[in-house]
Scaffold this motif. Structure first.
Motif, PDB file in Angstrom:
ATOM      1  N   SER A   1     -59.189  73.137  28.052  1.00  0.00           N
ATOM      2  CA  SER A   1     -58.917  73.627  29.399  1.00  0.00           C
ATOM      3  C   SER A   1     -58.525  72.435  30.262  1.00  0.00           C
ATOM      4  N   LEU A   2     -57.717  72.717  31.259  1.00  0.00           N
ATOM      5  CA  LEU A   2     -57.285  71.682  32.196  1.00  0.00           C
ATOM      6  C   LEU A   2     -57.828  72.017  33.575  1.00  0.00           C
ATOM      7  N   ASP A   3     -58.293  71.003  34.289  1.00  0.00           N
ATOM      8  CA  ASP A   3     -58.734  71.186  35.665  1.00  0.00           C
ATOM      9  C   ASP A   3     -57.505  71.008  36.554  1.00  0.00           C
ATOM     10  N   PRO A   4     -57.084  72.078  37.253  1.00  0.00           N
ATOM     11  CA  PRO A   4     -55.865  71.987  38.062  1.00  0.00           C
ATOM     12  C   PRO A   4     -55.990  71.037  39.258  1.00  0.00           C
ATOM     13  N   ASN A   5     -57.214  70.694  39.638  1.00  0.00           N
ATOM     14  CA  ASN A   5     -57.421  69.827  40.802  1.00  0.00           C
ATOM     15  C   ASN A   5     -57.559  68.354  40.445  1.00  0.00           C
ATOM     16  N   SER A   6     -57.520  68.052  39.168  1.00  0.00           N
ATOM     17  CA  SER A   6     -57.653  66.655  38.750  1.00  0.00           C
ATOM     18  C   SER A   6     -56.925  66.480  37.426  1.00  0.00           C
ATOM     19  N   LYS A   7     -56.964  65.293  36.914  1.00  0.00           N
ATOM     20  CA  LYS A   7     -56.338  65.021  35.614  1.00  0.00           C
ATOM     21  C   LYS A   7     -57.402  65.048  34.517  1.00  0.00           C
ATOM     22  N   LYS A   8     -58.245  66.104  34.519  1.00  0.00           N
ATOM     23  CA  LYS A   8     -59.293  66.227  33.512  1.00  0.00           C
ATOM     24  C   LYS A   8     -58.922  67.273  32.480  1.00  0.00           C
ATOM     25  N   ILE A   9     -59.254  66.957  31.244  1.00  0.00           N
ATOM     26  CA  ILE A   9     -59.073  67.893  30.143  1.00  0.00           C
ATOM     27  C   ILE A   9     -60.421  68.031  29.430  1.00  0.00           C
ATOM     28  N   ASN A  10     -60.747  69.253  29.050  1.00  0.00           N
ATOM     29  CA  ASN A  10     -61.992  69.497  28.320  1.00  0.00           C
ATOM     30  C   ASN A  10     -61.653  70.192  27.004  1.00  0.00           C
ATOM     31  N   PHE A  11     -61.976  69.537  25.909  1.00  0.00           N
ATOM     32  CA  PHE A  11     -61.828  70.155  24.592  1.00  0.00           C
ATOM     33  C   PHE A  11     -63.109  70.944  24.341  1.00  0.00           C
ATOM     34  N   TYR A  12     -62.999  72.272  24.280  1.00  0.00           N
ATOM     35  CA  TYR A  12     -64.207  73.093  24.245  1.00  0.00           C
ATOM     36  C   TYR A  12     -64.431  73.870  22.955  1.00  0.00           C
ATOM     37  N   ARG A  13     -63.462  73.915  22.064  1.00  0.00           N
ATOM     38  CA  ARG A  13     -63.701  74.664  20.829  1.00  0.00           C
ATOM     39  C   ARG A  13     -62.828  74.148  19.701  1.00  0.00           C
ATOM     40  N   THR A  14     -63.455  73.964  18.551  1.00  0.00           N
ATOM     41  CA  THR A  14     -62.747  73.645  17.318  1.00  0.00           C
ATOM     42  C   THR A  14     -63.128  74.718  16.315  1.00  0.00           C
ATOM     43  N   TYR A  15     -62.128  75.268  15.646  1.00  0.00           N
ATOM     44  CA  TYR A  15     -62.409  76.305  14.648  1.00  0.00           C
ATOM     45  C   TYR A  15     -61.527  76.073  13.424  1.00  0.00           C
ATOM     46  N   VAL A  16     -62.147  76.145  12.256  1.00  0.00           N
ATOM     47  CA  VAL A  16     -61.413  76.075  10.982  1.00  0.00           C
ATOM     48  C   VAL A  16     -61.894  77.236  10.127  1.00  0.00           C
ATOM     49  N   PRO A  17     -60.966  78.065   9.618  1.00  0.00           N
ATOM     50  CA  PRO A  17     -61.376  79.183   8.757  1.00  0.00           C
ATOM     51  C   PRO A  17     -62.116  78.676   7.519  1.00  0.00           C
ATOM     52  N   GLU A  18     -63.022  79.496   7.022  1.00  0.00           N
ATOM     53  CA  GLU A  18     -63.826  79.082   5.859  1.00  0.00           C
ATOM     54  C   GLU A  18     -62.970  78.602   4.701  1.00  0.00           C
ATOM     55  N   SER A  19     -61.846  79.270   4.457  1.00  0.00           N
ATOM     56  CA  SER A  19     -60.985  78.912   3.321  1.00  0.00           C
ATOM     57  C   SER A  19     -60.372  77.527   3.454  1.00  0.00           C
ATOM     58  N   ALA A  20     -60.393  76.957   4.672  1.00  0.00           N
ATOM     59  CA  ALA A  20     -59.750  75.664   4.907  1.00  0.00           C
ATOM     60  C   ALA A  20     -60.739  74.556   5.218  1.00  0.00           C
ATOM     61  N   ARG A  21     -62.015  74.853   5.190  1.00  0.00           N
ATOM     62  CA  ARG A  21     -63.019  73.845   5.548  1.00  0.00           C
ATOM     63  C   ARG A  21     -63.130  72.761   4.479  1.00  0.00           C
ATOM     64  N   GLY A  22     -63.475  71.560   4.920  1.00  0.00           N
ATOM     65  CA  GLY A  22     -63.640  70.432   4.009  1.00  0.00           C
ATOM     66  C   GLY A  22     -62.345  69.730   3.657  1.00  0.00           C
ATOM     67  N   LYS A  23     -61.267  70.064   4.350  1.00  0.00           N
ATOM     68  CA  LYS A  23     -59.962  69.465   4.053  1.00  0.00           C
ATOM     69  C   LYS A  23     -59.492  68.511   5.153  1.00  0.00           C
ATOM     70  N   GLY A  24     -60.344  68.265   6.144  1.00  0.00           N
ATOM     71  CA  GLY A  24     -59.985  67.320   7.208  1.00  0.00           C
ATOM     72  C   GLY A  24     -59.137  67.906   8.317  1.00  0.00           C
ATOM     73  N   LEU A  25     -59.008  69.226   8.365  1.00  0.00           N
ATOM     74  CA  LEU A  25     -58.144  69.841   9.376  1.00  0.00           C
ATOM     75  C   LEU A  25     -58.694  69.659  10.788  1.00  0.00           C
ATOM     76  N   ALA A  26     -59.985  69.851  10.962  1.00  0.00           N
ATOM     77  CA  ALA A  26     -60.577  69.705  12.298  1.00  0.00           C
ATOM     78  C   ALA A  26     -60.358  68.292  12.824  1.00  0.00           C
TER      79      ALA A  26
END
Length: 86
Positions: free
Chosen positions: A30-55
């Motif tokens: 998400s981006l804060d429209p009033n400042s130059k802040k960015i928040n990374f709030y979710r990482t998701y990797v499907p089970e079939s792709a886990r353990g491959k370094g995608l995240a």
């Protein structure tokens, strides 16, 4: 073990993603429209792709982009937080 992947960024959707076997691994922010802040709030990797370094690849791409944009980076996602300590 890292797979070679194509990381896509859709700024209008505030996400980075990788298509993987008809599923998606993603990093959301998400981006804060009033400042130059960015928040990374979710990482998701499907089970079939886990353990491959995608995240990790998604987070590295996201952080690299955010730094180039001059954002102040925050992470409410527990997976992303350790990357900010480097």
């Amino acid at each position: 073990m890292s797979a070679s992947v194509d990381i896509q960024h859709h700024p209008e959707e505030h996400r980075f993603f990788i298509l993987w076997a008809k599923e998606q691994a993603e990093l959301l922010y998400s981006l804060d429209p009033n400042s130059k802040k960015i928040n990374f709030y979710r990482t998701y990797v499907p089970e079939s792709a886990r353990g491959k370094g995608l995240a990790r690849q998604l987070v590295e791409a996201g952080l690299s982009w955010a730094k180039k944009q001059g954002y102040q980076i925050e992470a409410s996602c527990s997976y992303v937080q350790p990357f900010l300590k480097n």
